[in-house]
Design an enzyme around this catalytic site. Structure first.
Site, short mmCIF file in Angstrom:
data_model
loop_
_atom_site.label_atom_id
_atom_site.label_comp_id
_atom_site.label_asym_id
_atom_site.label_seq_id
_atom_site.Cartn_x
_atom_site.Cartn_y
_atom_site.Cartn_z
N ASP A 9 0.86 -1.19 0.00
CA ASP A 9 0.00 0.00 0.00
C ASP A 9 0.89 1.24 0.00
OD1 ASP A 9 -1.83 2.01 0.43
OD2 ASP A 9 -2.60 1.20 2.32
N ASP A 104 -3.12 2.54 -5.73
CA ASP A 104 -1.93 2.51 -4.88
C ASP A 104 -1.83 1.25 -4.02
OD1 ASP A 104 -3.98 3.14 -3.13
OD2 ASP A 104 -2.74 4.47 -1.92
N GLU A 105 -2.53 0.21 -4.40
CA GLU A 105 -2.47 -1.04 -3.63
C GLU A 105 -2.36 -2.24 -4.56
OE1 GLU A 105 -5.61 -1.44 -0.75
OE2 GLU A 105 -5.66 0.73 -0.48
MG LIG Z 1 -2.29 4.12 0.27
#
Ligand SMILES: [Mg+2]
Length: 397
Positions: A9, A104-105
């Site tokens: 993350d 973003d993961e």
């Molecule tokens: Mg994040």
């Protein structure tokens, strides 16, 4: 419980990308705001800004008051998507990605022989991002015996975290989290758990299976119970692969601007069905068949979204402006579906629509990368052709 999954993350993703690309922003409090002028809330804040209590959802005037020297940056959605691609390329040098969960993961599966090297591999992922994308970009990596705990482990240490769950620290390590930090617990579920007397993660980990069954109404409660105990459950298969709508155009709707309006209506319909079923779209396809017999195909990847407005903007990008001729058939497909059971449904007629959207989206770990700002003229025109657009909020931004 052997480590099986690795979850990555990115920390303060949009703000970090800005700091990466603009070195003068590094070390400074930065917040990113959506491009819509009236949506004056931060959708991302750098860690320097967070120290002053600025976070996602903080109004900009409030953020400025709190953080002296705050730099307010307008979101650059396409740039965030581009850096996302670079990050994917960087991590794939180390491990193949099992699933991209959002802009973003991402998640990785460890083979049996890789499990003992899990921490080493996590460090290698971070190092590859640092070397190949940039050192202003930090990630929290979680390692766990199942997908659920690997993701939860990323919540435990930020920024630049590396946490292994499932060993001796388990489940005590989870107790410092809030119920809402756990995947599958949104506002509504939290309230439900409160009514059943569960206020803390500790109480949740100690609750009997039957109580969780009651809270979630069956199988999902069983899953939570097992997930909290490190059981590696098969993923719930996505029941749907896409939502599509198509329309064969009668002669009076074949002119480009009318076909454009029909396409918008198809997007609205498909999006409504998709939300009702609890999905978000990660891609859109537009297919046009012209009267002349040839076709136009457009495809765009999106950060998963449920927002009609965002999808209409994607349509605008896909539309062959200026190159569209008399059309015979229009089809729209919403694909790369992601299930978002915890996400509140898109508010159809909320006055604060844009604000709510920005906040909801980021809260659900979406990004404004789906927000493209093209002219909506085609859609506005649609009203003149008496196609029902009453479900779309006002576009005249
Ligand atoms: Mg994040």
């Amino acid at each position: 419980m052997p480590p099986r999954y690795l979850y990555l993350d990115m920390n303060a993703y949009f703000a970090s990308v800005e700091q990466q690309l603009c070195p003068e922003l590094r070390g400074r409090p930065v917040c990113v705001v959506p491009v819509e002028a009236e949506t004056t809330v931060c959708i991302a804040a750098s860690y320097e800004a967070r120290r002053y209590g600025v976070k996602t959802g903080t109004p900009v005037y409030e953020a400025r008051r709190r953080a002296p020297g705050l730099v307010v940056v307008r979101a650059r959605p396409r740039v965030y998507v581009e850096v996302h691609r670079q990050i994917l390329a960087a991590v794939e040098r180390v491990l193949p990605v099992e699933a991209v969960r959002s802009i973003d993961e991402m998640r990785f599966v460890l083979m049996k022989n890789e499990a003992p090297r899990a921490v080493e591999l996590a460090k290698a992922l971070k190092e590859s991002i640092r070397q190949n994308v940039g050192d202003a970009l930090k990630a929290s990596v979680g390692i766990g015996p199942n997908r659920f705990l690997a993701k939860v482990a990323t919540e435990l240490e930020k920024p630049d975290g590396l946490v292994v769950l499932g060993g001796g620290n388990f489940p005590q390590a989870l107790w410092k989290l809030e119920l809402r930090d756990l995947p599958g617990i949104g506002r509504r579920m939290e309230a439900r758990l409160h009514r059943l007397g569960i206020y803390t993660v500790r109480q949740l980990t100690e609750a009997p299976r039957e109580l969780l069954r009651r809270a979630w109404g069956g199988v999902l409660g069983e899953r939570m119970y097992a997930n909290l105990r490190g059981v590696d459950l098969p993923e719930i298969p996505t029941k749907r692969r896409s939502f599509s709508q198509s329309h064969v155009l009668p002669p009076e709707l074949r002119r480009p601007e009318k076909a454009r309006a029909v396409a918008a209506r198809l997007v609205v319909k498909a999006a409504a069905r998709m939300r009702k079923a609890g999905y978000a779209a990660g891609s859109m396809t537009l297919a046009l068949r012209f009267l002349s017999g040839d076709d136009h195909h457009g495809f765009v990847l999106l950060a998963p979204t449920q927002a009609t407005r965002t999808l209409l903007k994607a349509l605008d990008r896909l539309w062959p402006h200026g190159r569209c001729r008399e059309a015979l058939k229009v089809a729209v497909v919403l694909g790369h579906l992601v299930e978002h059971p915890g996400l509140p449904l898109f508010p159809e007629d909320r006055k604060n629509h844009l604000l709510a959207l920005a906040v909801d989206r980021v809260n659900a770990r979406f990004g404004p990368d789906t927000v493209y700002y093209g002219g909506m003229a085609g859609v506005r025109d649609a009203g003149e052709y008496r196609i029902a657009f009453d479900k779309i909020p006002d576009f005249s931004v």
